[in-house]
Write an enzyme that holds these catalytic residues in place. Structure first.
Site, mmCIF file in Angstrom:
data_model
loop_
_atom_site.group_PDB
_atom_site.id
_atom_site.type_symbol
_atom_site.label_atom_id
_atom_site.label_comp_id
_atom_site.label_asym_id
_atom_site.label_seq_id
_atom_site.Cartn_x
_atom_site.Cartn_y
_atom_site.Cartn_z
ATOM 1 N N TYR A 26 9.284 -9.636 -7.496
ATOM 2 C CA TYR A 26 9.161 -10.994 -6.948
ATOM 3 C C TYR A 26 9.257 -12.070 -8.031
ATOM 4 O O TYR A 26 8.442 -12.990 -8.074
ATOM 5 C CB TYR A 26 7.842 -11.134 -6.168
ATOM 6 N N TYR A 154 2.172 -6.049 6.687
ATOM 7 C CA TYR A 154 3.121 -5.723 5.611
ATOM 8 C C TYR A 154 3.296 -4.211 5.576
ATOM 9 O O TYR A 154 2.314 -3.463 5.571
ATOM 10 C CB TYR A 154 2.627 -6.220 4.248
ATOM 11 N N ASP A 255 -0.228 2.835 9.348
ATOM 12 C CA ASP A 255 0.179 2.698 7.954
ATOM 13 C C ASP A 255 -1.082 2.617 7.091
ATOM 14 O O ASP A 255 -1.690 1.568 6.954
ATOM 15 C CB ASP A 255 1.041 1.437 7.811
ATOM 16 N N LYS A 284 0.517 5.196 -2.278
ATOM 17 C CA LYS A 284 -0.313 4.565 -3.303
ATOM 18 C C LYS A 284 -1.279 5.534 -3.978
ATOM 19 O O LYS A 284 -0.942 6.163 -4.961
ATOM 20 C CB LYS A 284 -1.055 3.360 -2.719
#
Length: 447
Positions: A26, A154, A255, A284
């Site tokens: 980003y 997200y 998720d 993760k």
């Protein structure tokens, strides 16, 4: 190549080369953001390239839950590296993958029995979406190809995952018709540990009622919407959602890439609601943050539907699927989870953060303070500048990366009380500074 230009990767970093040639997440290449060099890491600390030691408040984007340089994981990876670092998974299996998948099937809910190993969290979501679509093909309902989700969510940056991220603050508008159009309901309004707010799922049910014939699945982050502002919502919302999925015959994808493996106080966030997913995404912290790996786990019912689809097989197969080195790291990390005291660690972190962050609610420009498990949040009333605050936090001896209007920490579970106090003190210091500066300068503003 001119070897005289090479830098010692363990000590010196060529920041000029980095600025000119390396893209960070980003960021702009024409106006590159300042980056911080890291030389090494141990426990909960990062040693920067200039020798300064800072406490890591983010667990490297919420993944390094056991801290850095954990002997059990390092030893497992070193042994595996010397034995079998990689082999294709097509037509081949190996002990690290089998051992890992045994643990995953044992740790997750009884309904989840089939494990697909992927490269990253975004790919785990892509896999889940494809599973849902192929399942309905096997059920002779090929028109069920669309996904329903909630705003403020997200699920990753790849194209399919991006399509189910927040439509207003996500990336949708940049890519136009290239992004598949999905269906969006309002974000949950019922706060964590509160009863379901009247009408909270009404619009979601209306969308289901009108479109269930073309909806393959609902995908949602259970309990915590992470990148959506670290927002915690009621477990009763998930209970209602599971019931609506059953009522209208759509699959439920949970998720748990950010919430899984104890981050918010339960091994998996769905345990707060005592529900089961049809498809579960993990990533993760799966490897303890040591190497990239993700998993998508589905039920026998879903697996059978996919196998009955016209293709007869599940249509996905990454080159590095089931990488032995990553599987060995994940197996070691899960052994720590199963034999360790993560629950006590997370409970202690939660209690300490609640005590130490509480006073920040009285700061003028603080909108909310909230803690769940090992997630601590100070929400400001306006946007803040990530780049500026990162450097300010380093000066305070900590590594914290805020975003939007949120200052948050997700420390490793192994953090000690003194280290955690340094993190919470830094959060309050910066929040207070923002309050003091807000009326006189734009120092801490994106505006």
């Amino acid at each position: 190549m001119n070897n005289t230009n090479l830098q010692d990767s363990t000590s010196n970093i060529d920041f000029a080369f980095d600025k000119q040639h390396i893209w960070h997440p980003y960021t702009s290449m024409s106006n590159a953001a300042k980056v911080t060099g890291v030389h090494s890491a141990n426990g909960c600390e990062l040693t920067l390239s200039d020798g300064q030691v800072v406490i890591d408040g983010t667990s490297s984007w919420w993944a390094c839950i056991h801290g850095y340089n954990r002997p059990e994981i390092i030893d497992a990876m070193q042994h595996q590296l010397a034995t079998l670092s990689h082999v294709m998974f097509g037509g081949i299996t190996h002990a690290p993958a089998v051992n890992l998948c045994k643990r995953l099937v044992d740790m997750t809910s009884p309904k989840l029995t089939k494990v697909f190993l992927a490269d990253s969290g975004s790919i785990a979501v892509e896999v889940a979406m494809k599973m849902a679509m192929q399942y309905w093909q096997g059920k002779n309902k090929p028109q069920k190809q669309q996904l329903l989700t909630v705003k403020r969510g997200y699920h990753g940056d790849t194209f399919a995952a991006m399509s189910v991220c927040d439509p207003d603050n996500g990336m949708h508008t940049m890519f136009g018709d290239a992004v598949t159009e999905q269906l969006f309901a309002p974000a949950p309004q019922s706060d964590f540990n509160q009863a379901l707010v009247s009408g909270d799922t009404d619009e979601l049910e209306a969308i289901l009622m009108a479109n269930h014939h073309k909806i393959a699945a609902i995908i949602i982050e259970p309990i915590m919407q992470a990148a959506g502002g670290m927002h915690f919502y009621s477990a009763e919302y998930l209970v209602a959602l599971r019931a609506l999925c059953d009522k209208y015959q759509v699959l439920l994808i949970l998720d748990e890439i950010a919430t899984g493996f104890g981050r918010i106080g339960k091994l998996f966030a769905y345990e707060y609601a005592n529900i089961e997913a049809d498809i579960l995404c993990l990533g993760k912290a799966l490897t303890g943050g040591y190497i990239s790996l993700a998993a998508t786990i589905c039920s026998d019912e879903v697996a059978t539907g996919i196998s009955d689809s016209p293709a007869g097989v599940f249509m996905h197969g990454p080159t590095f699927m089931g990488n032995p080195l990553a599987c060995a790291a994940a197996d070691a990390s899960l052994r720590i989870m199963q034999s360790g005291d993560w629950q006590q660690q997370v409970a202690q972190i939660e209690a300490q953060m609640k005590r130490e962050l509480a006073e920040a609610i009285d700061f003028e420009h603080v909108k909310n303070v909230r803690v769940l498990g090992s997630v601590g949040v100070i929400e400001m009333d306006s946007a803040i500048n990530t780049g500026v605050l990162q450097q300010a936090f380093i000066e305070l001896g900590v590594w914290i990366r805020p975003f939007g209007n949120v200052i948050y920490i997700t420390p490793p579970y192994t953090i000690n009380a003194a280290q955690l106090t340094k993190l919470t003190t830094a959060m309050k210091t910066i929040a207070a500074d923002i309050t003091q500066e807000q009326s006189s300068a734009d120092t801490f503003s994106n505006g």
